[in-house]
Scaffold this active site. Structure first.
Site, PDB file in Angstrom:
ATOM      1  N   LYS A 188      60.086-114.750  96.616  1.00 10.97           N
ATOM      2  CA  LYS A 188      59.036-114.152  97.410  1.00 10.97           C
ATOM      3  C   LYS A 188      57.473-114.961  96.703  1.00 10.97           C
ATOM      4  O   LYS A 188      57.414-114.401  95.458  1.00 10.97           O
ATOM      5  CB  LYS A 188      58.421-113.157  97.658  1.00 10.97           C
ATOM      6  CG  LYS A 188      57.301-112.436  98.462  1.00 10.97           C
ATOM      7  CD  LYS A 188      56.972-111.435  97.952  1.00 10.97           C
ATOM      8  CE  LYS A 188      55.779-111.864  97.324  1.00 10.97           C
ATOM      9  NZ  LYS A 188      54.765-112.786  97.165  1.00 10.97           N
ATOM     10  N   GLU A 264      58.214-109.365  83.907  1.00 13.66           N
ATOM     11  CA  GLU A 264      57.325-110.251  82.908  1.00 13.66           C
ATOM     12  C   GLU A 264      56.270-109.991  83.293  1.00 13.66           C
ATOM     13  O   GLU A 264      55.202-110.815  84.554  1.00 13.66           O
ATOM     14  CB  GLU A 264      57.974-111.555  82.932  1.00 13.66           C
ATOM     15  CG  GLU A 264      59.503-111.777  82.497  1.00 13.66           C
ATOM     16  CD  GLU A 264      59.654-111.931  80.759  1.00 13.66           C
ATOM     17  OE1 GLU A 264      58.422-112.501  80.444  1.00 13.66           O
ATOM     18  OE2 GLU A 264      60.796-111.858  80.847  1.00 13.66           O
ATOM     19  N   CYS A 298      50.199-116.337  80.925  1.00 16.38           N
ATOM     20  CA  CYS A 298      50.873-115.174  80.000  1.00 16.38           C
ATOM     21  C   CYS A 298      50.907-115.297  78.390  1.00 16.38           C
ATOM     22  O   CYS A 298      50.317-113.943  78.097  1.00 16.38           O
ATOM     23  CB  CYS A 298      51.700-114.498  80.586  1.00 16.38           C
ATOM     24  SG  CYS A 298      53.226-115.593  80.904  1.00 16.38           S
ATOM     25  N   GLU A 398      43.432-108.303  78.863  1.00 14.78           N
ATOM     26  CA  GLU A 398      43.866-109.925  78.952  1.00 14.78           C
ATOM     27  C   GLU A 398      43.228-110.031  79.539  1.00 14.78           C
ATOM     28  O   GLU A 398      42.164-109.856  80.190  1.00 14.78           O
ATOM     29  CB  GLU A 398      45.225-109.793  79.870  1.00 14.78           C
ATOM     30  CG  GLU A 398      45.666-110.809  80.489  1.00 14.78           C
ATOM     31  CD  GLU A 398      46.592-111.156  80.775  1.00 14.78           C
ATOM     32  OE1 GLU A 398      46.686-110.109  82.125  1.00 14.78           O
ATOM     33  OE2 GLU A 398      48.244-111.747  80.651  1.00 14.78           O
TER      34      GLU A 398
HETATM   35  P1  NAD Z   1      50.444-110.035  90.606  1.00 11.09           P
HETATM   36  O1  NAD Z   1      50.835-109.431  89.934  1.00 11.09           O
HETATM   37  O2  NAD Z   1      48.764-109.678  91.589  1.00 11.09           O
HETATM   38  O3  NAD Z   1      50.885-111.013  91.428  1.00 11.09           O
HETATM   39  C1  NAD Z   1      52.162-111.399  91.094  1.00 11.09           C
HETATM   40  C2  NAD Z   1      53.614-111.893  91.898  1.00 11.09           C
HETATM   41  O4  NAD Z   1      53.335-110.317  93.336  1.00 11.09           O
HETATM   42  C3  NAD Z   1      52.493-112.446  93.631  1.00 11.09           C
HETATM   43  O5  NAD Z   1      53.841-113.229  94.167  1.00 11.09           O
HETATM   44  C4  NAD Z   1      52.300-111.104  94.783  1.00 11.09           C
HETATM   45  O6  NAD Z   1      52.248-111.957  95.641  1.00 11.09           O
HETATM   46  C5  NAD Z   1      53.076-109.946  94.611  1.00 11.09           C
HETATM   47  N1  NAD Z   1      52.372-109.264  94.298  1.00 11.09           N
HETATM   48  C6  NAD Z   1      51.273-108.616  94.502  1.00 11.09           C
HETATM   49  N2  NAD Z   1      52.049-107.133  94.916  1.00 11.09           N
HETATM   50  C7  NAD Z   1      52.569-106.704  95.789  1.00 11.09           C
HETATM   51  C8  NAD Z   1      53.223-105.585  95.513  1.00 11.09           C
HETATM   52  N3  NAD Z   1      52.633-104.119  95.971  1.00 11.09           N
HETATM   53  N4  NAD Z   1      54.846-105.462  95.841  1.00 11.09           N
HETATM   54  C9  NAD Z   1      55.627-106.726  95.385  1.00 11.09           C
HETATM   55  N5  NAD Z   1      54.873-108.097  95.687  1.00 11.09           N
HETATM   56  C10 NAD Z   1      53.616-108.214  94.800  1.00 11.09           C
HETATM   57  O7  NAD Z   1      49.034-111.528  89.449  1.00 11.09           O
HETATM   58  P2  NAD Z   1      49.245-112.434  89.433  1.00 11.09           P
HETATM   59  O8  NAD Z   1      47.195-112.149  88.649  1.00 11.09           O
HETATM   60  O9  NAD Z   1      48.459-113.046  90.759  1.00 11.09           O
HETATM   61  O10 NAD Z   1      49.122-112.992  88.102  1.00 11.09           O
HETATM   62  C11 NAD Z   1      48.398-113.073  86.766  1.00 11.09           C
HETATM   63  C12 NAD Z   1      49.382-112.486  85.894  1.00 11.09           C
HETATM   64  O11 NAD Z   1      50.817-112.619  85.972  1.00 11.09           O
HETATM   65  C13 NAD Z   1      48.486-111.999  84.714  1.00 11.09           C
HETATM   66  O12 NAD Z   1      49.136-110.360  84.474  1.00 11.09           O
HETATM   67  C14 NAD Z   1      50.010-112.317  83.949  1.00 11.09           C
HETATM   68  O13 NAD Z   1      50.205-112.354  82.276  1.00 11.09           O
HETATM   69  C15 NAD Z   1      50.639-112.715  84.686  1.00 11.09           C
HETATM   70  N6  NAD Z   1      51.883-113.550  83.999  1.00 11.09           N
HETATM   71  C16 NAD Z   1      52.605-112.941  83.428  1.00 11.09           C
HETATM   72  C17 NAD Z   1      53.998-113.824  82.376  1.00 11.09           C
HETATM   73  C18 NAD Z   1      55.284-113.831  81.940  1.00 11.09           C
HETATM   74  O14 NAD Z   1      55.885-113.980  82.143  1.00 11.09           O
HETATM   75  N7  NAD Z   1      55.089-113.141  81.092  1.00 11.09           N
HETATM   76  C19 NAD Z   1      54.164-115.009  83.731  1.00 11.09           C
HETATM   77  C20 NAD Z   1      53.271-115.348  84.244  1.00 11.09           C
HETATM   78  C21 NAD Z   1      51.942-115.054  84.440  1.00 11.09           C
END
Ligand code: NAD
Length: 494
Positions: A188, A264, A298, A398
């Protein structure tokens, strides 16, 4: 809207593209032909109206992955290797098209997108080889009457949830590892960037990946997809990359069925700069470590703790380097920073800068919006400064954008202590002219990855993941494949 021979959307080609779900090796519309728009953040243009999976569609994808599981997990390792290697080769042939799509969906400069696309190929290639090296043990005569073997079996059906900031590379880290381990996957992707994920799945399938082994379900309703992953007993593992809040929600709900969860999550990466560091080199590497992908990474350097004897020099070098960055059209070769992913992200960053200033920080460089192509999602890269002990509370969050916080410290001990004073532990950086000191401090910093005298690079051999609230488990490297395996011990009486 144009599509290429391989079904990829022509980046920037306009409206009305039908991009379908990918389930069981076939493209298909979502139930009720629901669709949602995907935008180019640099122009505001609609790139495509993508099929919008419902919970039923996600369940259908789980069925397809479950049906393919037995056969893929028992496919001989050599054959699985060949299929995955052919997939990597197919992606390599299409690397420029992949890069255009990444850039169109995220707004990152095409040059950076090409780097991500090449890395994606490299990681798929590495994981194909790992298929041939899955672990196992033999313990002959473990007792006088018994032999024993330990076999590593694929965990089963993996639900992979990926973020928008590296829409191809994040897919490679999860999908490449899971497929190498013999798992099948329902992917997804983030709603901002589904096209790249669909592109990769179609390419792997065209290169020989069997039907149902990889399924992709874009949706504008991620919570419903998440509920299917959490409550469908046929899903054995959820591998998530994204925000801490969603990671926490998934972990809490997965407890009900003791489902394996790999997380992650976010970071708030500290940087320690010592008095013996090469300050000009430090500034230029910090620019890479903070402003790549417009700061939406990240592992990006968030907070710099610099000892006071070199603070002024570092700020002067940083100011010059940051002001020299070009913000603008991602398609131009000389662009360093494109737009942020959307206006909500811009507003979050502006609020963080305003709060930092209200809490006593000084905005020494940049800040503010730039307008390009009638879109205002472009932010001038910024530097905020404060004194150790008087850090604004916002520095403990962050900052997912092009803003670097610099804090002046008395000495090394204070810098290390402030660097570790965070709930996160994804990445950290140290700059010093003394290699032994660098190693000692790297060991003292609580983070899953530490770079000494540089930015971090992504290498397939190296495990990656967070300590503390930055996550659970590791991606990449051998460890990244092992997360998708379960050990079975078999005792054989003689
Ligand atoms: P987010 O958590 O909003 O979204 C990430 C994913 O989760 C998307 O695919 C989104 O559609 C999905 N999602 C959202 N709500 C959900 C739910 N209730 N159930 C299941 N899936 C759901 O994150 P974002 O704001 O889009 O991305 C930024 C964040 O991601 C930052 O905090 C960043 O640090 C983190 N990040 C971490 C890494 C790592 O490897 N540690 C890498 C990239 C980004």
């Amino acid at each position: 809207m144009g599509t290429k021979a391989n079904g990829a959307v022509e980046a920037g080609a306009g409206e009305n593209a039908a991009q379908e779900l990918f389930i069981g090796g076939r493209t298909r519309p979502a139930s009720g032909d629901r669709r949602f728009p995907v935008h180019d953040p640099a122009t505001g243009e609609v790139l495509a109206h993508v099929a919008d999976a419902t919970g039923d569609d996600v369940a259908a994808a789980v069925s397809a992955a479950h049906a393919a599981r037995e056969s893929w997990s028992h496919t001989p390792a050599w054959q699985r290797y060949e299929v995955l290697r052919d997939g990597a080769d197919a992606l390599r042939r299409d690397v420029s098209a992949m890069a255009e799509l990444i850039s169109a969906e995220t707004g990152k400069p095409v040059r950076e997108a090409l780097g991500e696309a090449h890395n994606t190929v490299r990681f798929f290639e590495w994981f194909s080889h790992e298929t041939l090296r899955l672990p196992g043990e033999a313990w002959p005569e473990i007792t006088p009457t018994r032999d024993a073997i330990v076999v590593a079996e694929p965990v089963g059906v993996v639900a992979a949830i990926t973020p928008w900031n590296f829409p191809a590379f994040m897919v490679a880290c999860k999908v490449g590892a899971a497929l190498a381990a013999g798992c099948t996957v329902v992917l997804k992707p983030a709603e901002q960037t589904p096209l790249t994920a669909l592109f990769i799945a179609r390419a792997l399938h065209a290169a020989g990946l069997p039907d149902g082994v990889l399924n992709v379900v874009p949706t504008s309703d991620p919570a419903s997809a998440g509920q299917v992953f959490l409550h469908d007993a046929r899903v054995d593992c959820i591998s998530f990359t994204g925000s801490r809040a969603i990671g926490e929600l998934l972990m809490r709900e997965a407890a009900a069925s003791i489902k394996r969860v790999l997380l992650e999550l976010g970071g708030n990466s500290p940087v320690v700069v010592l008095d013996d560091a090469d300050i000009a080199a430090t500034a230029s590497r910090l620019v890479q470590a903070r402003y790549l992908n417009a700061g939406q990474a990240c592992v990006a350097a968030n907070r710099v703790y610099v000892v006071e004897s070199v603070a002024e020099a570092l700020l002067a070098e940083l100011g010059m380097a940051v002001r020299a960055l070009n913000v603008g059209d991602p398609r131009r070769d000389d662009t360093n920073l494109g737009p942020l992913i959307d206006l909500a992200a811009v507003e979050r960053i502006e609020t963080q800068i305003d709060r930092a200033v209200a809490q006593g920080a000084e905005l020494t460089t940049g800040g503010g919006r730039l307008k390009e192509n009638a879109v205002s999602a472009f932010v001038r890269p910024a530097v905020l400064t404060a004194q150790g002990g008087q850090e604004p509370a916002v520095f403990s969050e962050e900052i997912f954008g092009p803003v670097l916080a610099v804090v002046t410290c008395r000495d090394e001990a204070e810098a290390i202590s402030l660097a570790n004073d965070t709930e996160y532990g994804l990445a950290a950086y140290v700059f010093t002219g003394d290699a032994d000191r660098g190693l000692r401090i790297a060991r003292a910093l609580r983070a899953g990855s530490v770079a000494v005298n540089g930015a971090l690079t992504s290498e397939p051999q190296l495990p990656f993941g967070g300590m503390k609230a930055s996550g659970l488990g590791r991606e990449r490297g051998r460890a990244g494949v092992e997360e998708f395996l379960e050990l079975k011990t078999i005792q054989l009486a003689k």
